[in-house]
Design a protein around this motif. Sequence first.
Motif, PDB file in Angstrom:
ATOM      1  N   PHE A  80       0.809  -1.224   0.000  1.00 59.66           N
ATOM      2  CA  PHE A  80       0.000   0.000   0.000  1.00 59.66           C
ATOM      3  C   PHE A  80       0.841   1.273   0.000  1.00 59.66           C
ATOM      4  CE2 PHE A  80      -3.002  -3.166   1.725  1.00 59.66           C
ATOM      5  CZ  PHE A  80      -3.987  -3.043   0.755  1.00 59.66           C
ATOM      6  N   ALA A  81       2.107   1.184  -0.412  1.00 60.75           N
ATOM      7  CA  ALA A  81       2.964   2.372  -0.490  1.00 60.75           C
ATOM      8  C   ALA A  81       2.336   3.391  -1.445  1.00 60.75           C
ATOM      9  CB  ALA A  81       4.359   1.990  -0.961  1.00 60.75           C
ATOM     10  N   GLY A  82       2.176   4.616  -0.975  1.00 66.47           N
ATOM     11  CA  GLY A  82       1.596   5.681  -1.795  1.00 66.47           C
ATOM     12  C   GLY A  82       0.083   5.739  -1.748  1.00 66.47           C
ATOM     13  N   TRP A  83      -0.559   4.716  -1.213  1.00 69.58           N
ATOM     14  CA  TRP A  83      -2.009   4.704  -1.097  1.00 69.58           C
ATOM     15  C   TRP A  83      -2.418   5.549   0.105  1.00 69.58           C
ATOM     16  CZ3 TRP A  83      -5.554   0.447  -2.932  1.00 69.58           C
ATOM     17  CH2 TRP A  83      -5.004  -0.252  -4.016  1.00 69.58           C
ATOM     18  N   GLY A  91     -12.115   7.448   9.880  1.00 70.91           N
ATOM     19  CA  GLY A  91     -11.544   8.250   8.810  1.00 70.91           C
ATOM     20  C   GLY A  91     -10.148   8.753   9.123  1.00 70.91           C
ATOM     21  N   THR A  92      -9.567   8.340  10.249  1.00 74.50           N
ATOM     22  CA  THR A  92      -8.208   8.778  10.577  1.00 74.50           C
ATOM     23  C   THR A  92      -7.198   7.976   9.773  1.00 74.50           C
ATOM     24  OG1 THR A  92      -8.097   7.253  12.456  1.00 74.50           O
ATOM     25  CG2 THR A  92      -8.818   9.496  12.923  1.00 74.50           C
ATOM     26  N   LEU A  93      -6.124   8.652   9.381  1.00 77.47           N
ATOM     27  CA  LEU A  93      -5.094   7.995   8.586  1.00 77.47           C
ATOM     28  C   LEU A  93      -4.583   6.745   9.293  1.00 77.47           C
ATOM     29  CD1 LEU A  93      -2.993  10.950   7.175  1.00 77.47           C
ATOM     30  CD2 LEU A  93      -4.444   9.364   5.893  1.00 77.47           C
ATOM     31  N   TYR A  94      -4.398   5.697   8.523  1.00 78.06           N
ATOM     32  CA  TYR A  94      -3.876   4.445   9.064  1.00 78.06           C
ATOM     33  C   TYR A  94      -2.451   4.288   8.562  1.00 78.06           C
ATOM     34  CZ  TYR A  94      -3.452  -0.285  10.657  1.00 78.06           C
ATOM     35  OH  TYR A  94      -3.023  -1.405  11.316  1.00 78.06           O
ATOM     36  N   HIS A  95      -1.541   4.016   9.474  1.00 75.55           N
ATOM     37  CA  HIS A  95      -0.133   3.842   9.134  1.00 75.55           C
ATOM     38  C   HIS A  95       0.258   2.391   9.397  1.00 75.55           C
ATOM     39  CE1 HIS A  95       0.225   8.185   8.836  1.00 75.55           C
ATOM     40  NE2 HIS A  95      -0.462   8.253   9.964  1.00 75.55           N
ATOM     41  N   TRP A  96       0.982   1.819   8.463  1.00 81.62           N
ATOM     42  CA  TRP A  96       1.406   0.422   8.556  1.00 81.62           C
ATOM     43  C   TRP A  96       2.721   0.356   9.321  1.00 81.62           C
ATOM     44  CZ3 TRP A  96      -2.284  -2.751   6.883  1.00 81.62           C
ATOM     45  CH2 TRP A  96      -3.221  -2.244   5.986  1.00 81.62           C
ATOM     46  N   PRO A 132      -3.158   5.632  -5.316  1.00 84.46           N
ATOM     47  CA  PRO A 132      -2.767   6.972  -5.741  1.00 84.46           C
ATOM     48  C   PRO A 132      -3.483   7.383  -7.030  1.00 84.46           C
ATOM     49  CG  PRO A 132      -0.834   5.625  -5.260  1.00 84.46           C
ATOM     50  CD  PRO A 132      -2.022   4.725  -5.209  1.00 84.46           C
ATOM     51  N   GLY A 133      -3.956   8.609  -7.064  1.00 82.83           N
ATOM     52  CA  GLY A 133      -4.626   9.128  -8.254  1.00 82.83           C
ATOM     53  C   GLY A 133      -6.061   8.687  -8.422  1.00 82.83           C
ATOM     54  N   VAL A 134      -6.592   7.914  -7.488  1.00 79.78           N
ATOM     55  CA  VAL A 134      -7.969   7.425  -7.561  1.00 79.78           C
ATOM     56  C   VAL A 134      -8.808   8.224  -6.569  1.00 79.78           C
ATOM     57  CG1 VAL A 134      -9.487   5.432  -7.188  1.00 79.78           C
ATOM     58  CG2 VAL A 134      -7.249   5.122  -8.251  1.00 79.78           C
ATOM     59  N   SER A 135      -9.974   8.666  -7.010  1.00 85.02           N
ATOM     60  CA  SER A 135     -10.831   9.438  -6.110  1.00 85.02           C
ATOM     61  C   SER A 135     -11.672   8.504  -5.240  1.00 85.02           C
ATOM     62  CB  SER A 135     -11.741  10.373  -6.901  1.00 85.02           C
ATOM     63  OG  SER A 135     -12.688   9.608  -7.615  1.00 85.02           O
ATOM     64  N   ASN A 136     -12.139   9.035  -4.143  1.00 85.26           N
ATOM     65  CA  ASN A 136     -13.050   8.296  -3.266  1.00 85.26           C
ATOM     66  C   ASN A 136     -14.469   8.656  -3.696  1.00 85.26           C
ATOM     67  OD1 ASN A 136     -14.150   6.822  -1.165  1.00 85.26           O
ATOM     68  ND2 ASN A 136     -14.150   8.582   0.191  1.00 85.26           N
ATOM     69  N   ASP A 137     -14.856   8.199  -4.864  1.00 85.44           N
ATOM     70  CA  ASP A 137     -16.148   8.597  -5.425  1.00 85.44           C
ATOM     71  C   ASP A 137     -17.176   7.474  -5.410  1.00 85.44           C
ATOM     72  OD1 ASP A 137     -15.057   6.947  -7.311  1.00 85.44           O
ATOM     73  OD2 ASP A 137     -15.197   8.358  -8.962  1.00 85.44           O
TER      74      ASP A 137
END
Length: 147
Positions: A80-83, A91-96, A132-137
Amino acid sequence: MLTAPPPEVDKTTITVRRLDDFPSLQGPAIIELWHIDVEGAEMMLLRSAKRLFAEKRIRRVMMEWRERTPSDFPIAAEIFAGWTCVTACTGTLYHWEGELGGTCNPMWQSLRDARETGWGKLQAVDVYCVAPGVSNDLGLAVLSIPA
């Protein structure tokens, strides 16, 4: 002391295939949202899609993440690098980074608290990741993906 012989066991052969090998995914197919809930086999399943990830054909992943070994986190971090990944319920950022962090399910929180009494890693967290580059639509209103 006499003991009874073990009961006969029926054997079943199961064919296992990597997701990369599915015929329907050999063409230009795109996986818009991949939901994974495989009760601890997340790493095996993620690894089975190595080619699909490399070809950027998986756009979003929603999964119940349970680490089994400390080595799972760096592998997931590489996949998931860059994701953008978030804990689904907050909705909080998740870090591996080697810890599941907070969990939203009270049952998992109580099991997390029980770790110190020898229960081991029985916790899980729902993680939603966007490539990366994909919207949450997809209309997932409960999620707030930071820009």
